[in-house]
Design a protein around this motif. Structure first.
Motif, PDB file in Angstrom:
ATOM      1  N   PRO A 123       0.833  -1.207   0.000  1.00 56.37           N
ATOM      2  CA  PRO A 123       0.000   0.000   0.000  1.00 56.37           C
ATOM      3  C   PRO A 123       0.865   1.253   0.000  1.00 56.37           C
ATOM      4  CG  PRO A 123      -0.104  -1.110   2.129  1.00 56.37           C
ATOM      5  CD  PRO A 123       0.689  -1.984   1.223  1.00 56.37           C
ATOM      6  N   LYS A 124       0.356   2.287  -0.647  1.00 56.65           N
ATOM      7  CA  LYS A 124       1.089   3.559  -0.663  1.00 56.65           C
ATOM      8  C   LYS A 124       1.070   4.171   0.725  1.00 56.65           C
ATOM      9  CE  LYS A 124       0.445   4.592  -5.482  1.00 56.65           C
ATOM     10  NZ  LYS A 124       0.034   5.563  -6.482  1.00 56.65           N
ATOM     11  N   LEU A 125       1.843   5.226   0.922  1.00 59.38           N
ATOM     12  CA  LEU A 125       1.885   5.879   2.231  1.00 59.38           C
ATOM     13  C   LEU A 125       0.497   6.293   2.678  1.00 59.38           C
ATOM     14  CD1 LEU A 125       5.127   8.010   1.944  1.00 59.38           C
ATOM     15  CD2 LEU A 125       4.716   6.083   3.457  1.00 59.38           C
ATOM     16  N   ASP A 126      -0.319   6.771   1.745  1.00 59.08           N
ATOM     17  CA  ASP A 126      -1.731   7.045   2.017  1.00 59.08           C
ATOM     18  C   ASP A 126      -2.515   5.902   1.375  1.00 59.08           C
ATOM     19  OD1 ASP A 126      -4.274   7.938   2.417  1.00 59.08           O
ATOM     20  OD2 ASP A 126      -4.052   9.775   1.239  1.00 59.08           O
ATOM     21  N   PRO A 127      -2.958   4.907   2.156  1.00 64.66           N
ATOM     22  CA  PRO A 127      -3.595   3.710   1.586  1.00 64.66           C
ATOM     23  C   PRO A 127      -4.824   3.996   0.731  1.00 64.66           C
ATOM     24  CG  PRO A 127      -3.082   3.361   3.889  1.00 64.66           C
ATOM     25  CD  PRO A 127      -2.818   4.806   3.594  1.00 64.66           C
ATOM     26  N   SER A 128      -5.446   5.151   0.904  1.00 66.71           N
ATOM     27  CA  SER A 128      -6.616   5.456   0.085  1.00 66.71           C
ATOM     28  C   SER A 128      -6.222   5.733  -1.367  1.00 66.71           C
ATOM     29  CB  SER A 128      -7.368   6.656   0.663  1.00 66.71           C
ATOM     30  OG  SER A 128      -6.577   7.826   0.583  1.00 66.71           O
ATOM     31  N   LEU A 129      -4.920   5.908  -1.637  1.00 70.09           N
ATOM     32  CA  LEU A 129      -4.452   6.152  -2.998  1.00 70.09           C
ATOM     33  C   LEU A 129      -4.120   4.867  -3.746  1.00 70.09           C
ATOM     34  CD1 LEU A 129      -2.154   9.245  -2.397  1.00 70.09           C
ATOM     35  CD2 LEU A 129      -4.471   9.204  -3.337  1.00 70.09           C
ATOM     36  N   GLY A 130      -4.224   3.727  -3.090  1.00 73.35           N
ATOM     37  CA  GLY A 130      -4.006   2.455  -3.769  1.00 73.35           C
ATOM     38  C   GLY A 130      -2.710   1.777  -3.389  1.00 73.35           C
ATOM     39  N   TRP A 131      -2.129   1.088  -4.380  1.00 74.01           N
ATOM     40  CA  TRP A 131      -0.964   0.246  -4.161  1.00 74.01           C
ATOM     41  C   TRP A 131       0.190   0.698  -5.044  1.00 74.01           C
ATOM     42  CZ3 TRP A 131      -1.266  -3.938  -0.774  1.00 74.01           C
ATOM     43  CH2 TRP A 131      -2.532  -4.199  -0.272  1.00 74.01           C
ATOM     44  N   THR A 132       1.383   0.267  -4.710  1.00 77.12           N
ATOM     45  CA  THR A 132       2.568   0.487  -5.531  1.00 77.12           C
ATOM     46  C   THR A 132       3.393  -0.796  -5.521  1.00 77.12           C
ATOM     47  OG1 THR A 132       4.412   1.975  -5.981  1.00 77.12           O
ATOM     48  CG2 THR A 132       4.011   1.416  -3.674  1.00 77.12           C
ATOM     49  N   LEU A 133       4.424  -0.837  -6.338  1.00 71.31           N
ATOM     50  CA  LEU A 133       5.288  -2.011  -6.411  1.00 71.31           C
ATOM     51  C   LEU A 133       6.490  -1.850  -5.495  1.00 71.31           C
ATOM     52  CD1 LEU A 133       5.334  -2.534 -10.275  1.00 71.31           C
ATOM     53  CD2 LEU A 133       4.016  -3.816  -8.595  1.00 71.31           C
ATOM     54  N   ASN A 134       6.994  -2.976  -5.024  1.00 74.89           N
ATOM     55  CA  ASN A 134       8.243  -2.992  -4.281  1.00 74.89           C
ATOM     56  C   ASN A 134       9.359  -3.123  -5.317  1.00 74.89           C
ATOM     57  OD1 ASN A 134      10.434  -3.420  -2.645  1.00 74.89           O
ATOM     58  ND2 ASN A 134       9.650  -5.262  -1.676  1.00 74.89           N
ATOM     59  N   PHE A 135      10.039  -2.027  -5.609  1.00 80.48           N
ATOM     60  CA  PHE A 135      11.031  -2.012  -6.674  1.00 80.48           C
ATOM     61  C   PHE A 135      12.316  -2.734  -6.299  1.00 80.48           C
ATOM     62  CE2 PHE A 135       8.083   1.152  -8.108  1.00 80.48           C
ATOM     63  CZ  PHE A 135       8.044   0.917  -9.470  1.00 80.48           C
ATOM     64  N   ALA A 136      12.413  -3.287  -5.105  1.00 83.55           N
ATOM     65  CA  ALA A 136      13.549  -4.126  -4.732  1.00 83.55           C
ATOM     66  C   ALA A 136      13.327  -5.567  -5.197  1.00 83.55           C
ATOM     67  CB  ALA A 136      13.762  -4.097  -3.225  1.00 83.55           C
ATOM     68  N   SER A 137      12.104  -5.898  -5.554  1.00 80.54           N
ATOM     69  CA  SER A 137      11.771  -7.247  -6.003  1.00 80.54           C
ATOM     70  C   SER A 137      11.969  -7.357  -7.515  1.00 80.54           C
ATOM     71  CB  SER A 137      10.314  -7.561  -5.663  1.00 80.54           C
ATOM     72  OG  SER A 137       9.915  -8.762  -6.277  1.00 80.54           O
ATOM     73  N   PRO A 138      12.677  -8.382  -7.982  1.00 78.09           N
ATOM     74  CA  PRO A 138      12.842  -8.549  -9.432  1.00 78.09           C
ATOM     75  C   PRO A 138      11.513  -8.847 -10.127  1.00 78.09           C
ATOM     76  CG  PRO A 138      13.829 -10.391  -8.249  1.00 78.09           C
ATOM     77  CD  PRO A 138      13.408  -9.395  -7.223  1.00 78.09           C
ATOM     78  N   TYR A 139      10.554  -9.384  -9.398  1.00 73.84           N
ATOM     79  CA  TYR A 139       9.250  -9.678  -9.983  1.00 73.84           C
ATOM     80  C   TYR A 139       8.490  -8.410 -10.347  1.00 73.84           C
ATOM     81  CZ  TYR A 139      10.234 -14.334  -8.261  1.00 73.84           C
ATOM     82  OH  TYR A 139      10.820 -15.544  -8.022  1.00 73.84           O
ATOM     83  N   ALA A 140       8.790  -7.305  -9.693  1.00 76.13           N
ATOM     84  CA  ALA A 140       8.162  -6.026 -10.044  1.00 76.13           C
ATOM     85  C   ALA A 140       8.563  -5.633 -11.460  1.00 76.13           C
ATOM     86  CB  ALA A 140       8.557  -4.950  -9.049  1.00 76.13           C
ATOM     87  N   TYR A 141       9.815  -5.848 -11.815  1.00 78.14           N
ATOM     88  CA  TYR A 141      10.279  -5.499 -13.150  1.00 78.14           C
ATOM     89  C   TYR A 141       9.709  -6.452 -14.200  1.00 78.14           C
ATOM     90  CZ  TYR A 141      13.278  -2.352 -10.630  1.00 78.14           C
ATOM     91  OH  TYR A 141      13.733  -1.360  -9.810  1.00 78.14           O
ATOM     92  N   VAL A 142       9.556  -7.722 -13.845  1.00 83.17           N
ATOM     93  CA  VAL A 142       8.910  -8.671 -14.755  1.00 83.17           C
ATOM     94  C   VAL A 142       7.474  -8.229 -15.011  1.00 83.17           C
ATOM     95  CG1 VAL A 142       8.102 -11.058 -14.986  1.00 83.17           C
ATOM     96  CG2 VAL A 142      10.385 -10.592 -14.071  1.00 83.17           C
ATOM     97  N   PHE A 143       6.781  -7.788 -13.973  1.00 81.68           N
ATOM     98  CA  PHE A 143       5.411  -7.310 -14.104  1.00 81.68           C
ATOM     99  C   PHE A 143       5.344  -6.083 -15.020  1.00 81.68           C
ATOM    100  CE2 PHE A 143       1.943  -4.586 -12.546  1.00 81.68           C
ATOM    101  CZ  PHE A 143       0.862  -5.440 -12.766  1.00 81.68           C
ATOM    102  N   ILE A 144       6.247  -5.128 -14.834  1.00 78.27           N
ATOM    103  CA  ILE A 144       6.268  -3.913 -15.657  1.00 78.27           C
ATOM    104  C   ILE A 144       6.540  -4.259 -17.121  1.00 78.27           C
ATOM    105  CG2 ILE A 144       7.542  -1.785 -16.113  1.00 78.27           C
ATOM    106  CD1 ILE A 144       7.910  -1.563 -13.039  1.00 78.27           C
ATOM    107  N   ILE A 145       7.490  -5.154 -17.367  1.00 76.22           N
ATOM    108  CA  ILE A 145       7.808  -5.555 -18.736  1.00 76.22           C
ATOM    109  C   ILE A 145       6.631  -6.289 -19.370  1.00 76.22           C
ATOM    110  CG2 ILE A 145       9.295  -7.089 -20.109  1.00 76.22           C
ATOM    111  CD1 ILE A 145      11.574  -6.279 -18.157  1.00 76.22           C
ATOM    112  N   ALA A 146       5.950  -7.126 -18.604  1.00 77.67           N
ATOM    113  CA  ALA A 146       4.785  -7.845 -19.128  1.00 77.67           C
ATOM    114  C   ALA A 146       3.663  -6.872 -19.510  1.00 77.67           C
ATOM    115  CB  ALA A 146       4.285  -8.861 -18.102  1.00 77.67           C
ATOM    116  N   ILE A 147       3.400  -5.889 -18.672  1.00 78.47           N
ATOM    117  CA  ILE A 147       2.359  -4.909 -18.984  1.00 78.47           C
ATOM    118  C   ILE A 147       2.740  -4.109 -20.228  1.00 78.47           C
ATOM    119  CG2 ILE A 147       1.215  -2.809 -18.145  1.00 78.47           C
ATOM    120  CD1 ILE A 147       0.192  -5.374 -16.855  1.00 78.47           C
TER     121      ILE A 147
END
Length: 70
Positions: free
Chosen positions: A34-58
């Motif tokens: 969750p973002k710092l203000d949870p009402s704004l939604g979610w973000t990715l953990n950019f320390a995880s390599p799976y975040a980059y796989v997700f971005i490339i897939a999108i």
């Protein structure tokens, strides 16, 4: 059922884990947090390599949609 305190601990609230608007915490196993203000939604953990796989897939899905004219 036992609750796992590690996942209930709000690691995403620690300001040291935030680089501006980006969340970066290699010790956090979650891909999205969750973002710092949870009402704004979610973000990715950019320390995880799976975040980059997700971005490339999108990006690939968008590029393929544009290429095929969908």
């Amino acid at each position: 059922m036992k609750s796992n305190k590690k996942f209930n601990d709000p690691m995403d609230r620690n300001p040291a884990n935030w680089r501006g608007i980006f969340y970066y915490n290699p010790k956090d196993p979650r891909i999205r947090v969750p973002k710092l203000d949870p009402s704004l939604g979610w973000t990715l953990n950019f320390a995880s390599p799976y975040a980059y796989v997700f971005i490339i897939a999108i990006a690939g899905i968008i590029a393929l949609s544009v290429y095929l004219g969908l």
